[in-house]
Design an enzyme around this catalytic site. Structure first.
Site, PDB file in Angstrom:
ATOM      1  N   HIS A 100      -3.634  -5.597   0.670  1.00 22.44           N
ATOM      2  CA  HIS A 100      -3.021  -5.998   1.950  1.00 22.44           C
ATOM      3  C   HIS A 100      -2.885  -7.522   2.025  1.00 22.44           C
ATOM      4  O   HIS A 100      -3.848  -8.209   2.350  1.00 22.44           O
ATOM      5  CB  HIS A 100      -3.859  -5.460   3.120  1.00 22.44           C
ATOM      6  CG  HIS A 100      -3.707  -3.988   3.267  1.00 22.44           C
ATOM      7  ND1 HIS A 100      -2.751  -3.412   4.067  1.00 22.44           N
ATOM      8  CD2 HIS A 100      -4.362  -2.969   2.661  1.00 22.44           C
ATOM      9  CE1 HIS A 100      -2.822  -2.098   3.969  1.00 22.44           C
ATOM     10  NE2 HIS A 100      -3.788  -1.806   3.124  1.00 22.44           N
ATOM     11  N   GLU A 126      -1.467  -9.165   4.250  1.00 21.92           N
ATOM     12  CA  GLU A 126      -1.351  -9.622   5.645  1.00 21.92           C
ATOM     13  C   GLU A 126      -2.692  -9.986   6.280  1.00 21.92           C
ATOM     14  O   GLU A 126      -2.712 -10.553   7.374  1.00 21.92           O
ATOM     15  CB  GLU A 126      -0.634  -8.550   6.494  1.00 21.92           C
ATOM     16  CG  GLU A 126      -1.380  -7.237   6.692  1.00 21.92           C
ATOM     17  CD  GLU A 126      -1.187  -6.225   5.550  1.00 21.92           C
ATOM     18  OE1 GLU A 126      -0.865  -6.643   4.430  1.00 21.92           O
ATOM     19  OE2 GLU A 126      -1.396  -5.025   5.775  1.00 21.92           O
ATOM     20  N   CYS A 148       0.838  -1.196   0.000  1.00 25.12           N
ATOM     21  CA  CYS A 148       0.000   0.000   0.000  1.00 25.12           C
ATOM     22  C   CYS A 148       0.880   1.255   0.000  1.00 25.12           C
ATOM     23  O   CYS A 148       1.583   1.512  -0.977  1.00 25.12           O
ATOM     24  CB  CYS A 148      -0.968  -0.081   1.188  1.00 25.12           C
ATOM     25  SG  CYS A 148      -2.349   1.044   1.061  1.00 25.12           S
TER      26      CYS A 148
END
Ligand code: XMP
Length: 535
Positions: free
Chosen positions: A191, A193, A105
């Site tokens: 993202h 994660e 990001c």
């Protein structure tokens, strides 16, 4: 132990060398945390791979520092800033070092701008899951399929200018460059994660092992095997009493002991007893332990009265912490005698010992806080098989021997329990209120899907009393302070910006359901200056 890299001098280099020894690796990754609410999930994802990842402060660590510590790879996280605002003090010369970088990001936008792409506010803010179309199946997307879901959360986009050199790897409907590459720089706008991005673990794996060519991950399997054999040899046919709180460390020790003691033709052992101490715990801790440890001879000891007696008249936090340690030790000693134990086992980590002023590297260290499980002076020999581990290497061992993930990734809860979340003298009434309030708060965090994104959350019974009006009459009630933090390793933290509707909902539920509470406030301070726990 270094928890956030803020400078690189001789001492820090020595500490890194010593931590590499503990982690049995010669390689290091750096995570520059730019303040995204998901940063701790990046750390967890990388820790899960068994590589050594240190969190670096983007305001302090320069390209020169990075050059000195020679990381194998660098991850730059997302964050709330915009690159064109000029508020970030990240040293972009880090991108010129030739070390592989994965920008996530904002981290992606930073290097993209650095190589000449423009980063602009996008006409449509993208939030939520989107389908990712993968253009080019490069090593970053090795094993990933086009059309998978990824979580987007951004208002800015990387745009290709006529002379920009970026290679576009993937896109979504609203995001023309959802992943890009330029030489050793790799970036994703989404993202990886979060669990919504199903290909996330594969992307981290590809970055660490294919792009950065990491070789030595923490050998959790071998370490687990060694520990099991050593426990088996030490214990022989003797008995072990285990202090079992249900946190990741004591749970991992339980499973190590299981594998050490239950082998061959046996399916159970009478050499092991787990003791769960009730009294200053949260409402669901006991059920959680009962649920996962039905295979162990589990004894629940209700020490509520003993804790309350020891805590009577104690008002300061150090006094209360000491009183807690005294009861904890006495309960375990008594239970060990009753069980006929020869050893007391605990989930003590190297970090606990080091923060308590002990450990083996360097000079005598400062005592940051005396952990409840360190230097208790038991009259029994102790078994602390994780005392050469840090949190994530302990977790890696746990994963290797089948400790359920739910036990490994539970939000941290301090040894001294609710004591640090109640101001002033601890009473049975206050403990009861603290439990009710915690139950509502954590339940609603889970309901709203916010539990995993928040690093840790808690509720505090303050000594403030507010005038309130419930029903027709005026009354007074306790003020409860809620807190929640985003953090990467607990050593610095940001007050989590929970949605206002959510805070209002929790506040209403608490004041409606807990008659003693008159008002609910939310803590907005970061650490520093505050700490994560209230006490
Ligand atoms: P603080 O309050 O120091 O907390 O910002 C950082 C992290 O450590 C946990 N904590 C403790 N854990 N014994 C523990 O086992 C303790 O005495 C203790 N004090 C704080 C805290 O919950 C947070 O995760």
């Amino acid at each position: 132990m270094i928890h956030t890299l803020g400078n690189v001098d001789k001492q820090v280099l020595l500490e890194i060398a010593s931590e590499k020894q503990i982690r049995k690796t010669s390689e290091l990754f750096l995570l520059f945390s730019l303040g995204s609410q998901f940063d701790h999930l990046i750390k967890q994802a990388v820790d899960r791979l068994g590589v050594f990842c240190l969190v670096a402060d983007p305001n302090k660590i320069t390209a020169e520092d990075v050059r000195k510590i020679k990381p194998k790879g660098i991850i730059v996280s997302g964050g709330p800033a915009s690159v064109y605002e000029g508020t970030l003090s990240f040293d972009c010369k880090i991108f010129d070092l030739g070390i592989p970088v994965m920008g996530i990001c904002l981290g992606f936008q930073l290097w993209a701008q650095h190589i000449g792409c423009s980063v602009e506010k996008s006409p449509k803010r993208e939030f939520g899951t989107h389908h990712l179309s993968i253009f080019e199946n490069t090593i970053l997307f090795s094993g990933c399929h086009s059309g998978c879901n990824v979580l987007m959360s951004h208002g800015d986009n990387v745009l290709k200018t006529t002379n920009s050199k970026i290679r576009v790897l993937a896109y979504t409907d609203n995001c023309p460059i959802a992943a890009g590459n330029y030489k050793h720089l790799w970036g994703v706008q989404f993202h990886p994660e979060v669990t919504e991005t199903t290909i996330g673990p594969q992307i981290f794996w590809s970055f660490c092992f294919l792009i950065c060519k990491a070789k030595n991950k923490y050998p959790a399997k071998d370490v687990a095997r060694e520990k099991i054999l050593s426990l088996r040899e030490t214990i022989g046919n003797k008995n072990v009493l285990l202090a079992l709180s249900g946190g990741s460390d004591s749970s991992t020790v339980a499973y190590l002991l299981r594998d050490a003691l239950i082998h061959g033709q046996y399916e159970t052992t009478d050499q092991l007893r787990g003791v769960y101490i009730r009294g200053i715990d949260r409402p669901d801790d006991e059920d959680h332990v009962r649920k996962y440890f039905d295979w162990i001879d589990l004894k629940i000891v209700d020490a509520t009265d003993r804790f309350l007696k020891a805590l009577r008249g104690k008002k300061t936090m150090p006094e209360k912490r000491l009183a807690m340690r005294g009861v904890y030790k006495a309960v375990l000693e008594k239970e060990a005698i009753e069980f006929g134990a020869n050893f007391i086992a605990q989930g003590t980590l190297f970090t606990d010992i080091s923060e308590s002023g002990g450990g083996y590297e360097g000079e005598k260290k400062a005592q940051i806080k005396l952990h409840h499980n360190v230097e208790l002076g038991f009259s029994f020999p102790e078994l602390t098989p994780l005392d050469d581990c840090v949190k994530d290497t302990g977790r890696s061992i746990g994963r290797e021997i089948g400790v359920p993930e739910d036990l490994l990734v539970r939000q941290p809860f301090p040894g001294p329990g609710l004591i640090v979340r109640i101001e002033g003298e601890i009473t049975g009434d206050k403990l009861k209120i603290a439990r009710q309030v915690d139950d509502i708060y954590i339940h609603e965090l889970r309901n709203a899907g916010l539990y995993e994104g928040v690093w840790q959350a808690g509720a505090v019974i303050t000594q403030s009393v507010t005038t309130c009006t419930k029903g027709d009459g005026a009354a007074s009630g306790i003020v409860v302070a809620l807190w929640a933090v985003w953090s990467v390793n607990g050593f610095t933290a940001q007050a989590a910006e929970l949605p206002w509707d959510f805070i209002k909902l929790v506040s209403q539920r608490i004041t409606n359901n807990v008659p003693e509470v008159g008002a609910v406030v939310y803590r907005t301070s970061d650490k520093p200056p505050a700490t994560i726990e209230w006490g």
